[in-house]
Design a protein around this motif. Structure first.
Motif, PDB file in Angstrom:
ATOM      1  N   VAL A 122      12.439   4.091 -14.539  1.00 46.22           N
ATOM      2  CA  VAL A 122      12.172   3.494 -13.225  1.00 46.22           C
ATOM      3  C   VAL A 122      10.883   2.702 -13.333  1.00 46.22           C
ATOM      4  O   VAL A 122       9.852   3.259 -13.722  1.00 46.22           O
ATOM      5  N   ARG A 123      10.962   1.424 -13.035  1.00 46.76           N
ATOM      6  CA  ARG A 123       9.767   0.594 -13.090  1.00 46.76           C
ATOM      7  C   ARG A 123       9.761  -0.331 -11.881  1.00 46.76           C
ATOM      8  O   ARG A 123      10.817  -0.763 -11.415  1.00 46.76           O
ATOM      9  N   VAL A 124       8.567  -0.595 -11.343  1.00 49.68           N
ATOM     10  CA  VAL A 124       8.462  -1.568 -10.261  1.00 49.68           C
ATOM     11  C   VAL A 124       8.284  -2.946 -10.887  1.00 49.68           C
ATOM     12  O   VAL A 124       7.355  -3.171 -11.665  1.00 49.68           O
ATOM     13  N   GLN A 160      14.747  -9.598 -20.812  1.00 54.46           N
ATOM     14  CA  GLN A 160      13.626 -10.552 -20.821  1.00 54.46           C
ATOM     15  C   GLN A 160      13.037 -10.698 -19.425  1.00 54.46           C
ATOM     16  O   GLN A 160      11.821 -10.739 -19.254  1.00 54.46           O
ATOM     17  N   LEU A 161      13.909 -10.740 -18.419  1.00 48.20           N
ATOM     18  CA  LEU A 161      13.416 -10.878 -17.046  1.00 48.20           C
ATOM     19  C   LEU A 161      12.573  -9.669 -16.631  1.00 48.20           C
ATOM     20  O   LEU A 161      11.569  -9.811 -15.934  1.00 48.20           O
ATOM     21  N   THR A 162      12.986  -8.482 -17.049  1.00 51.54           N
ATOM     22  CA  THR A 162      12.216  -7.293 -16.662  1.00 51.54           C
ATOM     23  C   THR A 162      11.080  -7.003 -17.647  1.00 51.54           C
ATOM     24  O   THR A 162      10.378  -6.007 -17.503  1.00 51.54           O
ATOM     25  N   GLY A 163      10.910  -7.865 -18.645  1.00 51.13           N
ATOM     26  CA  GLY A 163       9.804  -7.689 -19.589  1.00 51.13           C
ATOM     27  C   GLY A 163      10.024  -6.536 -20.552  1.00 51.13           C
ATOM     28  O   GLY A 163       9.069  -5.957 -21.067  1.00 51.13           O
ATOM     29  N   GLU A 164      11.294  -6.206 -20.811  1.00 47.57           N
ATOM     30  CA  GLU A 164      11.593  -5.047 -21.650  1.00 47.57           C
ATOM     31  C   GLU A 164      12.418  -5.418 -22.885  1.00 47.57           C
ATOM     32  O   GLU A 164      13.046  -4.550 -23.485  1.00 47.57           O
ATOM     33  N   SER A 165      12.400  -6.693 -23.263  1.00 48.07           N
ATOM     34  CA  SER A 165      13.243  -7.097 -24.400  1.00 48.07           C
ATOM     35  C   SER A 165      12.733  -6.521 -25.719  1.00 48.07           C
ATOM     36  O   SER A 165      13.430  -6.564 -26.716  1.00 48.07           O
ATOM     37  N   ILE A 173       1.736 -19.363 -12.377  1.00 42.31           N
ATOM     38  CA  ILE A 173       2.805 -18.349 -12.379  1.00 42.31           C
ATOM     39  C   ILE A 173       3.658 -18.471 -13.642  1.00 42.31           C
ATOM     40  O   ILE A 173       4.561 -17.664 -13.864  1.00 42.31           O
ATOM     41  N   ARG A 174       3.374 -19.472 -14.452  1.00 43.15           N
ATOM     42  CA  ARG A 174       4.173 -19.671 -15.669  1.00 43.15           C
ATOM     43  C   ARG A 174       4.011 -18.486 -16.618  1.00 43.15           C
ATOM     44  O   ARG A 174       2.940 -17.914 -16.734  1.00 43.15           O
ATOM     45  N   GLY A 175       5.119 -18.126 -17.259  1.00 34.18           N
ATOM     46  CA  GLY A 175       5.063 -17.030 -18.223  1.00 34.18           C
ATOM     47  C   GLY A 175       4.933 -15.657 -17.576  1.00 34.18           C
ATOM     48  O   GLY A 175       4.742 -14.658 -18.268  1.00 34.18           O
ATOM     49  N   ARG A 176       5.027 -15.599 -16.247  1.00 35.94           N
ATOM     50  CA  ARG A 176       4.849 -14.301 -15.567  1.00 35.94           C
ATOM     51  C   ARG A 176       6.151 -13.783 -14.964  1.00 35.94           C
ATOM     52  O   ARG A 176       6.150 -12.880 -14.142  1.00 35.94           O
ATOM     53  N   ARG A 177       7.267 -14.381 -15.370  1.00 35.09           N
ATOM     54  CA  ARG A 177       8.601 -13.896 -15.001  1.00 35.09           C
ATOM     55  C   ARG A 177       8.837 -13.881 -13.496  1.00 35.09           C
ATOM     56  O   ARG A 177       9.464 -12.970 -12.976  1.00 35.09           O
ATOM     57  N   TRP A 178       8.362 -14.911 -12.809  1.00 31.59           N
ATOM     58  CA  TRP A 178       8.762 -15.085 -11.420  1.00 31.59           C
ATOM     59  C   TRP A 178      10.220 -15.538 -11.417  1.00 31.59           C
ATOM     60  O   TRP A 178      10.716 -16.068 -12.422  1.00 31.59           O
ATOM     61  N   ALA A 179      10.895 -15.326 -10.287  1.00 34.04           N
ATOM     62  CA  ALA A 179      12.329 -15.630 -10.273  1.00 34.04           C
ATOM     63  C   ALA A 179      12.776 -16.098  -8.895  1.00 34.04           C
ATOM     64  O   ALA A 179      12.027 -16.040  -7.917  1.00 34.04           O
ATOM     65  N   ALA A 196       0.829  -1.215   0.000  1.00 29.83           N
ATOM     66  CA  ALA A 196       0.000   0.000   0.000  1.00 29.83           C
ATOM     67  C   ALA A 196       0.856   1.255   0.000  1.00 29.83           C
ATOM     68  O   ALA A 196       0.436   2.308  -0.494  1.00 29.83           O
ATOM     69  N   ARG A 197       2.056   1.144   0.572  1.00 26.66           N
ATOM     70  CA  ARG A 197       2.905   2.320   0.701  1.00 26.66           C
ATOM     71  C   ARG A 197       3.610   2.689  -0.604  1.00 26.66           C
ATOM     72  O   ARG A 197       4.117   3.799  -0.769  1.00 26.66           O
ATOM     73  N   SER A 198       3.670   1.746  -1.534  1.00 27.06           N
ATOM     74  CA  SER A 198       4.441   2.020  -2.750  1.00 27.06           C
ATOM     75  C   SER A 198       3.744   3.046  -3.645  1.00 27.06           C
ATOM     76  O   SER A 198       2.550   2.934  -3.901  1.00 27.06           O
ATOM     77  N   PRO A 199       4.491   4.039  -4.121  1.00 27.79           N
ATOM     78  CA  PRO A 199       3.894   5.013  -5.037  1.00 27.79           C
ATOM     79  C   PRO A 199       3.571   4.395  -6.401  1.00 27.79           C
ATOM     80  O   PRO A 199       2.779   4.959  -7.154  1.00 27.79           O
ATOM     81  N   LEU A 200       4.194   3.265  -6.717  1.00 31.28           N
ATOM     82  CA  LEU A 200       3.944   2.606  -8.005  1.00 31.28           C
ATOM     83  C   LEU A 200       3.495   1.177  -7.770  1.00 31.28           C
ATOM     84  O   LEU A 200       4.002   0.495  -6.887  1.00 31.28           O
ATOM     85  N   LYS A 201       2.559   0.738  -8.578  1.00 31.82           N
ATOM     86  CA  LYS A 201       2.186  -0.676  -8.574  1.00 31.82           C
ATOM     87  C   LYS A 201       3.116  -1.403  -9.551  1.00 31.82           C
ATOM     88  O   LYS A 201       3.881  -0.787 -10.279  1.00 31.82           O
ATOM     89  N   GLN A 202       2.965  -2.721  -9.583  1.00 34.01           N
ATOM     90  CA  GLN A 202       3.820  -3.522 -10.456  1.00 34.01           C
ATOM     91  C   GLN A 202       3.706  -3.087 -11.918  1.00 34.01           C
ATOM     92  O   GLN A 202       2.605  -2.844 -12.410  1.00 34.01           O
ATOM     93  N   ASP A 203       4.841  -3.013 -12.582  1.00 29.67           N
ATOM     94  CA  ASP A 203       4.959  -2.648 -13.998  1.00 29.67           C
ATOM     95  C   ASP A 203       4.630  -1.183 -14.267  1.00 29.67           C
ATOM     96  O   ASP A 203       4.701  -0.742 -15.421  1.00 29.67           O
ATOM     97  N   GLU A 204       4.251  -0.452 -13.239  1.00 29.79           N
ATOM     98  CA  GLU A 204       4.071   0.991 -13.434  1.00 29.79           C
ATOM     99  C   GLU A 204       5.435   1.654 -13.474  1.00 29.79           C
ATOM    100  O   GLU A 204       6.421   1.120 -12.985  1.00 29.79           O
TER     101      GLU A 204
END
Ligand SMILES: [Zn+2]
Length: 568
Positions: A310-312, A512-517, A393-399, A297-305
């Motif tokens: 700068v990206r979460v 690829q891991l950060t979804g930015e390839s 969780i497949r295909g969602r870049r968990w690590a 709740a405290r994060s100014p950005l949600k995931q992938d925002e």
């Protein structure tokens, strides 16, 4: 600006010239570049890992890659043409697991090479500090760098700082206190270790000053100075000087995490970033759902925002300790092994951890988890498997981070979960300590990168700086040779033979891991023009030369952000 805007990409045209007519047509279409690099050896990290001679940049993007002659088509009146004279160029390097660049306001122990160097540094600080005031060290050092290859004891610290509480912060998992500090925080040999922590004792049962993992909570350090834009700019300046243009920040930077994230976003707003940051929210050591929800709740950005600066990326969790606290199925050896009864530390036990993982998964979050020992890895695999059963969780870049020790049966289960593996060169720095804790056979197989690559995982390289210095060429060298700073080669069988694979681990695999390839990680038309000119050709350089490689020039978004004095 992307290549898709004009009908023929120059590269296609260069390959397919059927006659002068087509070449002329292409010239008419070709866009003038701001920068044209020619006569280089350019590792593109494209799908075929092809090499090129040159490339052209317009604005913040590559617009063409190919033979030097073909790049001429992009030379306009305002273009700057740079002759690389055969120099090696790589896509901007990335660190897949970096907290900060090291250093800080505390006592600097990073250049100590013996216990006496270390004690001298503490002694000097003591002379400059009012009696009673605490002396704290920076955390970017390890006892493996010391000739004696061991930590100082409380009584050794007492000799050089008898009047001040001393807390040496070592890496991300351990403090070493002197007797004044132990008294100040009421820690005696009868103090029970908090769950998920260890209070170090010597063989005679007396305190040796070490507090591991959650036992560090017995100590309250003076609050760290606020993290500001200056810190962020200092980090990127140092990293850019090594060709690094992207870093993934796994749940802690320095000081207060959200203050740091705010500083990164403010630097972004002011247009001063030259390092792209993928930030994971801090779930490190969190054991209950309420606290996890409060952090989200405290994060100014949600995931992938955020944006390409700068990206979460998700949430970073942790289940076990570090070098001396990785949770293993086989006991530690030597003094730390306590006669075969010590298996490392469970910082977050399976039950709360699994609940947190499931809760994050239900909320669509991406999770990565610190797991050093194979027992910790079991805990992570079990939790990910349970979460996966509820919502794939497949295909969602968990690590998973680190994976020092793993077993063949775990590889199979990991593959079913389609997780990425984030690995670092801890062994390069800490080999002698790891051998002391785990025995030579287990130590020789730590972080088996070749196995992970051979099994077809997405493997991303990094350093865990400041735990290990952030030099990407040390990392490249270590994974290539398995050589270590102080103790020779560990586990020749895990050498990664392909230098191309090693380069991909710190370029396109990271993206690829950060979804930015689709926007970075390789030198291809349409992608962000992040790249570095290096002093040596990493594909052919003699192994011994690799650790001395330097960046000659680093570019981010088509702008030069670092230049070595020796370059042009
Ligand atoms: Zn870390």
């Amino acid at each position: 600006m992307t290549s898709r805007r004009f009908g023929l990409t120059p590269r296609l045209a260069a390959c397919a010239i059927a006659g002068l007519e087509l070449a002329a047509a292409n010239r008419a279409f070709a866009q003038a570049a701001d920068l044209v690099f020619v006569n280089g050896k350019v590792f593109t990290a494209d799908a075929r890992s092809s090499l090129a001679e040159g490339f052209a940049v317009r604005g913040d993007r590559f617009i063409a890659v190919g033979p030097s002659a073909a790049m001429q088509e992009h030379v306009g009146p305002g273009s700057r043409v740079i002759d690389l004279h055969g120099r090696f160029v790589t896509p901007g390097l990335a660190d897949g697991h970096l907290h900060n660049e090291g250093g800080g306001p505390g006592v600097d122990l990073s250049s100590a090479r013996s216990l006496s160097d270390l004690l001298d540094a503490v002694g000097r600080a003591a002379k400059d500090t009012t009696p009673g005031k605490p002396i704290i060290s920076n955390n970017d050092w390890h006892e493996a760098q010391l000739r004696e290859q061991r930590l100082p004891t409380a009584s050794e610290l007492d000799l050089v700082a008898p009047m001040n509480p001393v807390v040496l912060v070592r890496g991300g998992h351990e403090y070493i206190l002197n007797s004044v500090a132990l008294r100040l925080w009421n820690i005696t040999k009868f103090t029970p270790a908090p769950a998920g922590g260890e209070i170090g004792k010597s063989t005679d049962g007396e305190l040796n000053g070490e507090l591991v993992d959650n036992a560090r909570s017995l100590v309250t350090l003076p609050s760290a100075p606020p993290v500001g834009i200056d810190n962020v700019l200092a980090t990127q300046r140092k990293l850019n000087a090594y060709g690094i243009t992207s870093a993934r920040i796994p749940g802690s930077y320095r000081g207060d995490f959200f203050q740091a994230l705010d500083a990164m976003l403010e630097a972004r707003k002011r247009g001063t970033l030259t390092l792209r940051l993928n930030v994971y929210l801090p779930g490190i050591g969190v054991r209950d759902l309420e606290r996890m929800r409060a952090i989200l709740a405290r994060s100014p950005l949600k995931q992938d925002e955020g944006d390409e600066w700068v990206r979460v990326g998700g949430v970073k969790l942790l289940v076990d300790g570090g070098f001396e606290g990785g949770h293993m199925t086989k006991p530690f050896v030597g003094e730390l092994g306590k006669g075969g009864t010590y298996y490392g530390i469970t910082v977050v036990p399976a039950e709360p951890y699994t609940e947190i993982v499931k809760m994050l998964n239900a909320g669509g979050w991406r999770v990565t988890t610190h797991a050093v020992g194979d027992a910790a890895l079991d805990e992570v695999i079990d939790a990910y498997t349970a979460a996966n059963a509820e919502h794939s969780i497949r295909g969602r870049r968990w690590a998973i981070e680190h994976l020092f020790v793993s077993r063949p049966d775990q590889i199979e289960r990991l593959k079913k979960l389609d997780v990425a593996l984030s690995v670092q060169d801890h062994l390069y720095l800490a080999a002698p300590s790891l051998k002391k804790y785990l025995g030579s056979e287990r130590a020789s197989q730590i972080t088996p990168v070749k196995t992970y690559l051979d099994q077809g995982f997405l493997v991303v390289g990094g350093t865990d700086s400041p735990v290990v210095p952030f030099n990407p060429f040390w990392e490249f060298y270590h994974f290539l040779t398995r050589d270590t700073i102080a103790d020779g080669v560990y586990g020749e069988n895990e050498r990664v033979a392909s230098r191309v694979d090693l380069l991909r681990m710190i370029t396109i695999n990271y993206a690829q891991l950060t979804g930015e390839s689709n926007i970075k990680g390789s030198i291809e038309p349409g992608k962000l023009a992040d790249f570095a000119v290096l002093s040596g050709d990493l594909l052919t350089l003699g192994e011994r030369e690799i650790p001395r490689t330097k960046a000659l020039a680093t570019y981010v978004a088509g702008k030069e952000v670092y230049r070595d004095a020796s370059f042009q």
